[in-house]
Design an enzyme around this catalytic site. Structure first.
Site, PDB file in Angstrom:
ATOM      1  N   LYS A 175      57.722  32.349  49.833  1.00 36.46           N
ATOM      2  CA  LYS A 175      59.096  31.972  49.523  1.00 36.46           C
ATOM      3  C   LYS A 175      59.171  30.489  49.174  1.00 36.46           C
ATOM      4  O   LYS A 175      58.480  29.668  49.764  1.00 36.46           O
ATOM      5  CB  LYS A 175      60.003  32.270  50.717  1.00 36.46           C
ATOM      6  N   ARG A 249      53.393  43.548  58.644  1.00 37.30           N
ATOM      7  CA  ARG A 249      53.422  42.083  58.807  1.00 37.30           C
ATOM      8  C   ARG A 249      53.950  41.721  60.191  1.00 37.30           C
ATOM      9  O   ARG A 249      53.370  40.873  60.888  1.00 37.30           O
ATOM     10  CB  ARG A 249      54.299  41.482  57.712  1.00 37.30           C
ATOM     11  N   TYR A 281      58.821  37.022  67.578  1.00 38.81           N
ATOM     12  CA  TYR A 281      57.757  37.959  67.931  1.00 38.81           C
ATOM     13  C   TYR A 281      57.299  37.845  69.376  1.00 38.81           C
ATOM     14  O   TYR A 281      56.534  38.679  69.843  1.00 38.81           O
ATOM     15  CB  TYR A 281      56.562  37.750  66.991  1.00 38.81           C
TER      16      TYR A 281
END
Length: 300
Positions: A175, A249, A281
Site C-alpha cells: 500500500k 495472511r 494479532y
C-alpha cells in the site's frame, strides 16, 4: 454523469497508493449514489449534505455493515473534494459528512493444523494424476501468501524477477507504493519452483505481460477475485473453515507471534505503517501470554 465518474476514476488511477480494488469500490459507490439521486430527480452535481445522509440511511436500511458505510462515506468525500477542485461544483456537500467508525473486528484465522490441511490439500491436488497447471498455480500462491504474509493484491502483482530463489526473499510493493523485502519458507520456494517449471509455461502462450509471476486464464495477471473463489473452494475441499486468501495472511501473523516473533518484526513482514495494526494479532495467542506470565511474574 458517466463521463464525470470516468474522469474521477481516472483521477484515482493516477493518485499514488490507490489500488485497483479501491478504484473499483469507489466507482461502484459513486454509481450507487447516482442511482439513488436519480430516483429523487437529482444529479451528482446538485447533491446536498441531506441527500448524502439520506443515501447512507438507505444503505443502513438495506443492512450494510459499518465498514461498508465507512467506505461509501470515504468515496463520497473523495469524489466531491475532487469535483470541487475541478470546478464541477462550487461547494463540497460532503465536507461535513460523518460516517460510523467500523468496528475493529478480530481477524479471522486458521490454526496451524488447519493451515497445514489446506496447503497439503492444494499440494496433493497439484501432484495428482488429474492435477493441472491451474492447480500448481493455486498451491504456489497459497504457500506464498501464508509463508510471507502477503496481501492478495501484492501476490498477484509480483513479477518473476521479484522472487530471489537463492536468498529465499521476495520483493513486494504494498500500500502507498511502499516496497519491502520479506523472507519465504522452503515449502513456498518449492511450490513456486514447480509452478515456474511445470505450470506457468502453459499460460505463457496467451501471456500479455511476460514478466508476471501469476497469470489468469486469458493471459493477464491473475485476478484477485478468481483467487478468492478458488481458495474458498479449496477450503471446502480440505475440510477447514471457509476462508478468503487474506485469512492466510492473518494466520501467518498470528503464528509468527505465537512462535515468539516480536511485534516490530511482524510489522515489517506485513508492511503495516502503524504498530497498532499489527497488535490486533496478539489477541489470539493467550497461550503465549500465559507462558510469559508464568516465566516472568514472581508470584506466578
Amino acid at each position: 454523469m458517466e463521463k464525470v465518474i470516468d474522469d474521477f476514476v481516472q483521477h484515482l488511477a493516477l493518485r499514488r497508493g490507490v489500488s485497483q480494488h479501491t478504484q473499483r469500490a469507489y466507482a461502484a459507490d459513486i454509481k450507487s449514489l447516482q442511482g439513488f439521486l436519480e430516483r429523487e430527480d437529482k444529479t451528482l452535481l446538485d447533491t446536498s449534505l441531506v441527500d448524502l445522509r439520506d443515501w447512507l440511511a438507505n444503505c443502513v436500511e438495506k443492512g450494510m455493515q459499518p465498514a461498508t458505510l465507512a467506505r461509501k462515506g470515504a468515496a463520497a468525500r473523495t469524489f466531491f473534494e475532487w469535483a470541487e477542485k475541478t470546478e464541477h461544483i462550487s461547494s463540497n456537500p460532503a465536507s461535513r459528512l460523518l460516517t460510523p467508525k467500523p468496528k475493529n473486528k478480530l481477524p479471522k484465522v486458521l490454526n496451524q493444523d488447519q493451515v497445514s490441511s489446506l496447503l497439503n490439500a492444494a499440494q496433493t491436488r497439484a501432484h495428482s494424476e488429474e492435477g493441472s497447471a491451474a492447480d500448481l498455480r493455486l498451491w504456489a500462491i497459497c504457500e506464498l501468501i501464508y509463508s510471507s504474509g502477503l496481501r492478495i493484491s501484492e501476490a498477484v502483482a509480483l513479477d518473476v524477477s521479484d522472487v530471489d530463489f537463492i536468498q529465499a526473499l521476495v520483493r513486494v510493493v504494498g500500500k502507498g507504493q511502499k516496497e519491502r523485502v520479506v523472507p519465504m519458507g522452503k515449502p513456498a520456494l518449492l511450490a513456486l519452483q514447480e509452478w515456474l517449471t511445470r505450470g506457468r509455461p502453459e499460460f505463457l502462450q496467451k501471456a500479455q505481460e511476460p514478466r508476471a509471476l501469476f497469470y489468469g486464464q486469458r493471459g493477464g495477471r491473475w485476478n484477485d477475485r478468481d483467487v478468492r473463489d478458488k481458495v474458498h473452494r479449496l477450503a471446502q475441499h480440505a475440510g477447514v473453515p471457509d476462508i478468503a486468501p487474506h485469512a492466510l495472511r492473518h494466520s501467518a501473523a498470528t503464528h509468527l507471534l505465537a512462535g515468539g516473533s516480536d511485534l516490530r518484526s511482524v510489522q515489517e513482514i506485513l508492511g503495516h505503517s502503524s504498530l497498532s495494526t499489527t497488535q490486533r494479532y496478539t489477541h489470539v495467542t493467550p497461550e503465549r501470554l500465559k507462558s510469559a506470565y508464568y516465566i516472568a511474574h514472581p508470584r506466578a
